[in-house]
Design a protein around this motif. Structure first.
Motif, PDB file in Angstrom:
ATOM      1  N   ALA A 130      -6.858  -7.782  -9.614  1.00 16.90           N
ATOM      2  CA  ALA A 130      -7.264  -7.405  -8.257  1.00 16.90           C
ATOM      3  C   ALA A 130      -6.108  -6.713  -7.530  1.00 16.90           C
ATOM      4  O   ALA A 130      -6.310  -5.756  -6.783  1.00 16.90           O
ATOM      5  CB  ALA A 130      -7.711  -8.635  -7.477  1.00 16.90           C
ATOM      6  N   HIS A 131      -4.890  -7.181  -7.762  1.00 16.93           N
ATOM      7  CA  HIS A 131      -3.707  -6.546  -7.171  1.00 16.93           C
ATOM      8  C   HIS A 131      -3.589  -5.093  -7.665  1.00 16.93           C
ATOM      9  O   HIS A 131      -3.384  -4.176  -6.870  1.00 16.93           O
ATOM     10  CB  HIS A 131      -2.453  -7.357  -7.531  1.00 16.93           C
ATOM     11  N   GLU A 132      -3.749  -4.911  -8.982  1.00 15.11           N
ATOM     12  CA  GLU A 132      -3.635  -3.555  -9.547  1.00 15.11           C
ATOM     13  C   GLU A 132      -4.742  -2.648  -9.022  1.00 15.11           C
ATOM     14  O   GLU A 132      -4.517  -1.478  -8.735  1.00 15.11           O
ATOM     15  CB  GLU A 132      -3.681  -3.603 -11.082  1.00 15.11           C
ATOM     16  N   ILE A 133      -5.954  -3.208  -8.905  1.00 15.68           N
ATOM     17  CA  ILE A 133      -7.073  -2.432  -8.354  1.00 15.68           C
ATOM     18  C   ILE A 133      -6.749  -2.023  -6.916  1.00 15.68           C
ATOM     19  O   ILE A 133      -7.046  -0.912  -6.485  1.00 15.68           O
ATOM     20  CB  ILE A 133      -8.395  -3.246  -8.423  1.00 15.68           C
ATOM     21  N   GLY A 134      -6.075  -2.943  -6.198  1.00 13.79           N
ATOM     22  CA  GLY A 134      -5.660  -2.651  -4.827  1.00 13.79           C
ATOM     23  C   GLY A 134      -4.837  -1.367  -4.753  1.00 13.79           C
ATOM     24  O   GLY A 134      -5.047  -0.537  -3.876  1.00 13.79           O
ATOM     25  N   HIS A 135      -3.926  -1.173  -5.709  1.00 19.38           N
ATOM     26  CA  HIS A 135      -3.114   0.053  -5.726  1.00 19.38           C
ATOM     27  C   HIS A 135      -3.994   1.292  -5.815  1.00 19.38           C
ATOM     28  O   HIS A 135      -3.689   2.323  -5.222  1.00 19.38           O
ATOM     29  CB  HIS A 135      -2.139   0.036  -6.903  1.00 19.38           C
ATOM     30  N   PHE A 136      -5.095   1.185  -6.575  1.00 18.52           N
ATOM     31  CA  PHE A 136      -6.001   2.343  -6.682  1.00 18.52           C
ATOM     32  C   PHE A 136      -6.798   2.552  -5.413  1.00 18.52           C
ATOM     33  O   PHE A 136      -6.859   3.640  -4.866  1.00 18.52           O
ATOM     34  CB  PHE A 136      -6.979   2.153  -7.846  1.00 18.52           C
ATOM     35  N   TYR A 184       3.934  -0.987  -0.405  1.00 13.98           N
ATOM     36  CA  TYR A 184       2.676  -0.883  -1.152  1.00 13.98           C
ATOM     37  C   TYR A 184       2.348  -2.193  -1.869  1.00 13.98           C
ATOM     38  O   TYR A 184       1.195  -2.575  -1.994  1.00 13.98           O
ATOM     39  CB  TYR A 184       2.754   0.250  -2.179  1.00 13.98           C
ATOM     40  N   GLU A 185       3.389  -2.890  -2.360  1.00 12.90           N
ATOM     41  CA  GLU A 185       3.150  -4.154  -3.066  1.00 12.90           C
ATOM     42  C   GLU A 185       2.531  -5.186  -2.124  1.00 12.90           C
ATOM     43  O   GLU A 185       1.604  -5.890  -2.497  1.00 12.90           O
ATOM     44  CB  GLU A 185       4.448  -4.700  -3.665  1.00 12.90           C
ATOM     45  N   TYR A 186       3.042  -5.262  -0.883  1.00 13.89           N
ATOM     46  CA  TYR A 186       2.452  -6.196   0.089  1.00 13.89           C
ATOM     47  C   TYR A 186       1.000  -5.825   0.360  1.00 13.89           C
ATOM     48  O   TYR A 186       0.135  -6.699   0.449  1.00 13.89           O
ATOM     49  CB  TYR A 186       3.239  -6.162   1.408  1.00 13.89           C
ATOM     50  N   SER A 212      11.835  -2.150  -6.729  1.00 13.80           N
ATOM     51  CA  SER A 212      10.614  -1.436  -6.351  1.00 13.80           C
ATOM     52  C   SER A 212       9.547  -2.443  -5.919  1.00 13.80           C
ATOM     53  O   SER A 212       8.522  -2.078  -5.371  1.00 13.80           O
ATOM     54  CB  SER A 212      10.109  -0.596  -7.512  1.00 13.80           C
ATOM     55  N   HIS A 213       9.777  -3.737  -6.195  1.00  8.86           N
ATOM     56  CA  HIS A 213       8.867  -4.803  -5.770  1.00  8.86           C
ATOM     57  C   HIS A 213       9.630  -5.739  -4.837  1.00  8.86           C
ATOM     58  O   HIS A 213      10.835  -5.911  -5.007  1.00  8.86           O
ATOM     59  CB  HIS A 213       8.373  -5.613  -6.985  1.00  8.86           C
ATOM     60  N   PRO A 214       8.956  -6.349  -3.860  1.00  6.83           N
ATOM     61  CA  PRO A 214       9.675  -7.297  -2.997  1.00  6.83           C
ATOM     62  C   PRO A 214      10.116  -8.505  -3.819  1.00  6.83           C
ATOM     63  O   PRO A 214       9.481  -8.816  -4.830  1.00  6.83           O
ATOM     64  CB  PRO A 214       8.625  -7.736  -1.975  1.00  6.83           C
TER      65      PRO A 214
END
Ligand SMILES: [Zn+2]
Length: 421
Positions: A273-279, A351-353, A396-398
């Motif tokens: 779901a997190h990865e889908i969020g990026h899309f 973007y990660e948040y 690149s990630h928090p």
């Protein structure tokens, strides 16, 4: 030596000191106490081990930056480029071939310089902490394949730039830009379909609860999932990961076998779901667009300085072969690159948040994502308390704790919404 050389050498030394200061602070910022969020995930011995791993990584990183910085400074000051250019000219080959040999030789010198450090990392450090699963044979084969691929991809990209810049000094940068954009688009297709299978085996994920859970998450988020593959990541390392491939709307998700073995279907759905969020939040497009814009600006700046003799004398050359100018510009660009990477890293952390928030909403249970992140941190011996400066420069990630606190903050809002619903 001119002012440009002095400035460049000063910057390289400044960056070396900054990077090593960040490494020092980072190794020292480890807290003795296990952060409360991780009680129940880590025991004292595992926590101590993760801190030892961070320190061992720092030592290797210091060795690597020392070797690379001082070799490059020495190469610049002792006339290494003039020597290389003389050797290449002696080939009496067409200029483009000379150019590719010049650029390739420089890359090869640095590869050779870094090979012992890489061996120490894979077969020393990673082995000691139980991550390495690469055999000597796999390592050698990987290297040979990578050299072949880098030579082909690098030669095509460099030839395109050099040919356009030489044929059209005024607007060659625009043509080179269009060429590189198309080439990168082509690689987006060639990469997953032809290149990745050279290194790993991909099999469809078998029927079962995990497949159903993933499909369900994709359905809930309105995501067009073309397929789910499992990659034999365990061939090289015990560390785990997941990624998407595919151009256009339909995407394939690839899960490392190591990831599947250690996480529950609920945790894996949360990661998905997190990865889908990026899309869905168009992060991928925004990053691609920014990368493209950056390439355009770099090529334009290159067109401004490529025909200045000072650029060449700074590196000890009497002539002005543009292939050497291309490399010199790339080295001179490093201070700008530092500033750009500070900005892109900060953006990427935002973007990660956003993707975490999207996932928390989609799965309605932020704690599934939290537990997936905690387990990933434990299994990869992540640094739980990195120093601020190191985060700014490299992350690149928090940091994991900040992500967990952010997810925790989302939990009550969701429960309220659930109650109302
Ligand atoms: Zn992400």
């Amino acid at each position: 030596m001119n002012a440009l050389t002095v400035g460049l050498v000063c910057f390289l030394l400044f960056y070396f000191l900054l990077h090593n200061l960040a490494l020092r602070l980072n190794a020292r910022s480890a807290s003795k106490e296990l952060p409360p969020e991780f009680r129940g995930t880590y025991d004292a011995a595992e926590y101590a081990r993760s801190q030892e791993y961070t320190r061992a990584q720092s030592r290797l990183d210091t060795a690597s930056s020392t070797v690379n910085t001082f070799f490059l400074v020495g190469f610049i000051l002792l006339g290494g480029f003039a020597w290389l250019e003389t050797a290449v000219s002696a080939l009496q080959a067409p200029w483009l071939v000379q150019g590719l040999v010049f650029l390739g030789s420089f890359a090869a010198i640095f590869e050779l310089l870094n090979l012992p450090l890489e061996l120490a990392s894979v077969f020393g450090l990673e082995e000691r902490y139980g991550f390495n699963r690469t055999t000597a044979a796999t390592f050698v084969l990987d290297k040979l394949k990578t050299y072949g691929l880098t030579a082909v991809i690098g030669a095509v990209a460099a030839s395109g730039i050099l040919l356009f810049f030489r044929a059209f000094p005024q607007f060659g940068w625009l043509l080179a830009w269009a060429f590189l954009a198309l080439f990168m688009l082509l690689l987006q297709y060639v990469g997953p379909n032809w290149i990745l299978p050279l290194f790993n085996r991909f099999t469809p994920l078998e029927e079962g609860p995990l497949r159903e859970a993933i499909k369900d998450t994709a359905r809930k988020t309105g995501f067009d999932l073309e397929g789910i593959s499992v990659m034999d990541g365990s061939k090289r390392s015990n560390k785990s990961n997941a990624f998407f491939t595919g151009l256009g709307r339909k995407k394939r998700i690839v899960l490392f076998d190591t990831l599947i073995n250690r996480h529950t279907p609920a945790e894996l759905s949360a990661v998905l779901a997190h990865e889908i969020g990026h899309f869905k939040l168009k992060h991928i497009w925004k990053k691609t667009f920014l990368g493209l814009a950056q390439t355009g600006i770099i090529l334009f700046l290159l067109s401004l300085v490529l025909h200045y003799k000072t650029l060449y004398t700074a590196f000890g050359l009497n002539g002005t072969p543009i292939y050497a100018g291309l490399l010199f510009f790339a080295i001179l660009y490093s201070p700008v690159n530092l500033l750009v990477s500070l900005a892109t890293n900060a953006l990427s952390r935002c973007y990660e948040y956003e993707a975490d928030k999207f996932a928390a909403k989609a799965i309605q249970r932020p704690r599934d994502l939290s537990s997936a992140l905690k387990r990933l941190a434990r299994d990869n011996l992540s640094n739980l308390t990195p120093h601020r400066l190191y985060v700014c420069l490299e992350y690149s990630h928090p940091p994991i704790l900040e992500r967990l606190r952010h997810l925790n903050g989302l939990e009550p809002a969701l429960t309220e919404a659930e109650k109302e619903g």
